[in-house]
Design an enzyme around this catalytic site. Structure first.
Site, PDB file in Angstrom:
ATOM      1  N   SER A 200      19.655  50.419  45.836  1.00 42.91           N
ATOM      2  CA  SER A 200      19.380  50.582  44.413  1.00 42.91           C
ATOM      3  C   SER A 200      18.892  49.279  43.810  1.00 42.91           C
ATOM      4  O   SER A 200      19.576  48.259  43.856  1.00 42.91           O
ATOM      5  CB  SER A 200      20.643  51.047  43.674  1.00 42.91           C
ATOM      6  OG  SER A 200      20.510  50.870  42.271  1.00 42.91           O
ATOM      7  N   CYS A 355      34.697  67.035  39.886  1.00 46.04           N
ATOM      8  CA  CYS A 355      35.173  66.247  41.030  1.00 46.04           C
ATOM      9  C   CYS A 355      36.653  65.909  40.883  1.00 46.04           C
ATOM     10  O   CYS A 355      37.405  65.919  41.873  1.00 46.04           O
ATOM     11  CB  CYS A 355      34.347  64.971  41.167  1.00 46.04           C
ATOM     12  SG  CYS A 355      32.659  65.260  41.765  1.00 46.04           S
TER      13      CYS A 355
END
Length: 383
Positions: A200, A355
Site C-alpha cells: 500500500s 466481523c
C-alpha cells in the site's frame, strides 16, 4: 428509499421471498421490523428477493443502499451465525464461481498483489487514523490486561516482541508492516533494526513518517521479492492476503530469509474449516482476493520449512477490537464526512459490525503462531 430510523419501515410484502427468509430466521432471535436491537427494519420492498438471490452480497449491498437498518448489526450477525446461517447465506453460484476462480487462477499472484492495497488500504489515511488508535494497528488487540483499545494494541505489539525474544541490534523483517506499528514499537523500545514491507502506497508513506529517526526502512514491495537474511521475522495481519496457492511459497520465503537460529511469528485470522471460500461481499468491497487459512493449511504448508513451537488463539479479543473501531468510526466520521460519501460510511459500519459478530460466534479465530528453524531450539512462548 431512506433508512432513517425515525421513519416507519415499509410494510412487509406477502411474497415467497419474504416467507423463505422468515423461515430461515425462525429460531435465530432475529425478526423483521421488530423492536429488539438485533432486528432488521426493512425500508425497501425488494429487499427480500435481493437477499434471496444474492445471499450475503445482496444483504451487504442492500445495507449500503439504505434498504434496511439494524441498531446492533453485530448482534444480528452473531445470532444468525450461531443459528447456522453462515453456510446457507452463500448462494451456490457464489461458491462455484470462487472455487472456479481460485482453482484455475492464482488470485494472489505477484501481478495481482497490489489490488487489495489500492482497493482498501489506500482508501485514505485520514479515514484509518479516525478508526484506529494512535498506534495505527489494523489487527487484533490483546485485551488480557487492557482497558482501552490503545492499551490492547500496545499489549499486542509487546507480546509479539517478547515472543520473538528481541535483543538490541537484531535485524527484523516485518512482512506486511501496515502503517509501521510494529516497526516503530520494536525499534523504539527494543533497539532493533526493522525492514518493513507493504503493498500500500498510503501505508508506506505514513509508516515512513511515523518511523522517522528510527532504524527502520519501509519498502513498497511484494514479499516474494525479498532478499537478505534476518534474525527475526514477523507478519501481523498480512497472511490473509497470501492465498492458498501461495502458502508453500510464503513459508519457503520465510525459511530462505530467516537466520538458522531465528524466530518467526505469524499473526493471522483463521478459519474453522479448510474449504477454500470467501464471503462475496467482503471480497468485493473490503479485501479483494483474500482468503482465510485453516489450521490444517498453516500446518501442512509450514511443515517442510519450519518447526512450529507455539500456537495461541485469542480470537474473542477481535470482537472487542472491532467494536472499538466501530465506535471510533461513529464518533469521528463527522470529521471526514466531506471527503467520503454516506455509502462508504455504511460500508465500514457493516464490515466492522458483521466481523465483530463473527468472532463473537467463534466463526472466526485469531492465531499467533511461533516458528523456529533450529530443530534443537528451546522455546517458551510468553502469554
Amino acid at each position: 428509499m431512506t433508512s432513517d430510523p425515525r421513519i416507519r419501515p415499509t410494510a412487509l410484502p406477502d411474497t415467497r421471498a419474504r416467507r423463505v427468509i422468515e423461515q430461515l430466521l425462525d429460531g435465530s432471535g432475529v425478526t423483521l421490523n421488530g423492536d429488539a436491537p438485533q432486528d432488521l427494519r426493512i425500508y425497501h420492498p425488494d429487499f427480500f428477493s435481493r437477499v434471496l438471490h444474492q445471499g450475503t452480497l445482496g444483504l451487504g449491498e442492500a445495507y449500503m443502499d439504505g434498504w434496511w437498518e439494524c441498531e446492533r448489526i453485530d448482534e444480528m450477525a452473531y445470532r444468525l451465525l450461531r443459528h447456522g446461517l453462515g453456510d446457507r447465506a452463500h448462494t451456490p453460484s457464489e461458491r462455484l464461481m470462487y472455487r472456479l476462480q481460485s482453482g484455475f487462477f492464482n488470485l494472489q499472484s505477484k501481478a495481482r498483489a497490489y489490488i487489495v492495497g489500492e482497493a482498501h488500504y489506500d482508501l485514505g489515511n485520514d479515514l484509518f487514523e479516525r478508526m484506529l488508535d494512535p498506534t495505527m494497528c489494523y489487527s487484533c488487540g490483546y485485551w488480557k490486561a487492557a482497558d482501552s483499545l490503545y492499551e490492547a494494541q500496545r499489549a499486542k505489539l509487546e507480546l509479539a516482541c517478547r515472543k520473538l525474544e528481541l535483543a538490541p541490534g537484531m535485524r527484523v523483517l516485518d512482512i506486511g508492516c501496515g502503517w509501521g506499528s510494529f516497526a516503530e514499537h520494536a525499534a523504539r523500545h527494543h533497539g532493533v533494526e526493522v525492514t518493513g514491507i507493504t503493498i500500500s502506497r498510503e501505508q508506506a508513506s505514513l509508516a515512513e513518517e511515523r518511523c522517522s529517526g528510527l532504524p527502520v526502512c519501509i519498502e513498497l514491495m511484494d514479499y516474494r521479492d525479498l532478499t537478505g537474511r534476518f534474525d527475526r521475522i514477523v507478519s501481523i495481519g498480512m497472511f490473509e492476503h497470501v492465498g492458498h496457492r501461495n502458502y508453500p511459497t510464503y513459508f519457503a520465503t520465510v525459511e530462505r530469509l530467516l537466520e538458522a537460529e531465528g524466530l518467526f511469528l505469524l499473526h493471522t485470522i483463521g478459519s474453522n474449516h479448510s474449504e477454500i471460500s470467501a464471503d462475496p461481499w467482503v471480497n468485493r468491497y473490503i479485501f479483494p482476493n483474500g482468503v482465510l487459512p485453516s489450521a490444517m493449511h498453516i500446518a501442512s504448508a509450514s511443515e517442510p520449512h519450519l518447526l512450529m513451537e507455539d500456537w495461541q488463539n485469542f480470537g474473542p479479543d477481535y470482537d472487542r477490537t472491532l467494536m472499538a473501531w466501530l465506535a471510533n468510526v461513529d464518533d469521528h466520521w463527522h470529521e471526514i464526512a466531506d471527503r467520503y460519501n454516506e455509502r462508504t460510511r455504511r460500508m465500514f459500519r457493516y464490515y466492522l459490525a458483521v466481523c465483530a459478530g463473527a468472532f463473537r460466534a467463534r466463526h472466526l479465530q485469531l492465531w499467533q503462531i511461533a516458528f523456529t528453524r533450529d530443530r534443537m531450539a528451546r522455546y517458551d512462548a510468553p502469554r
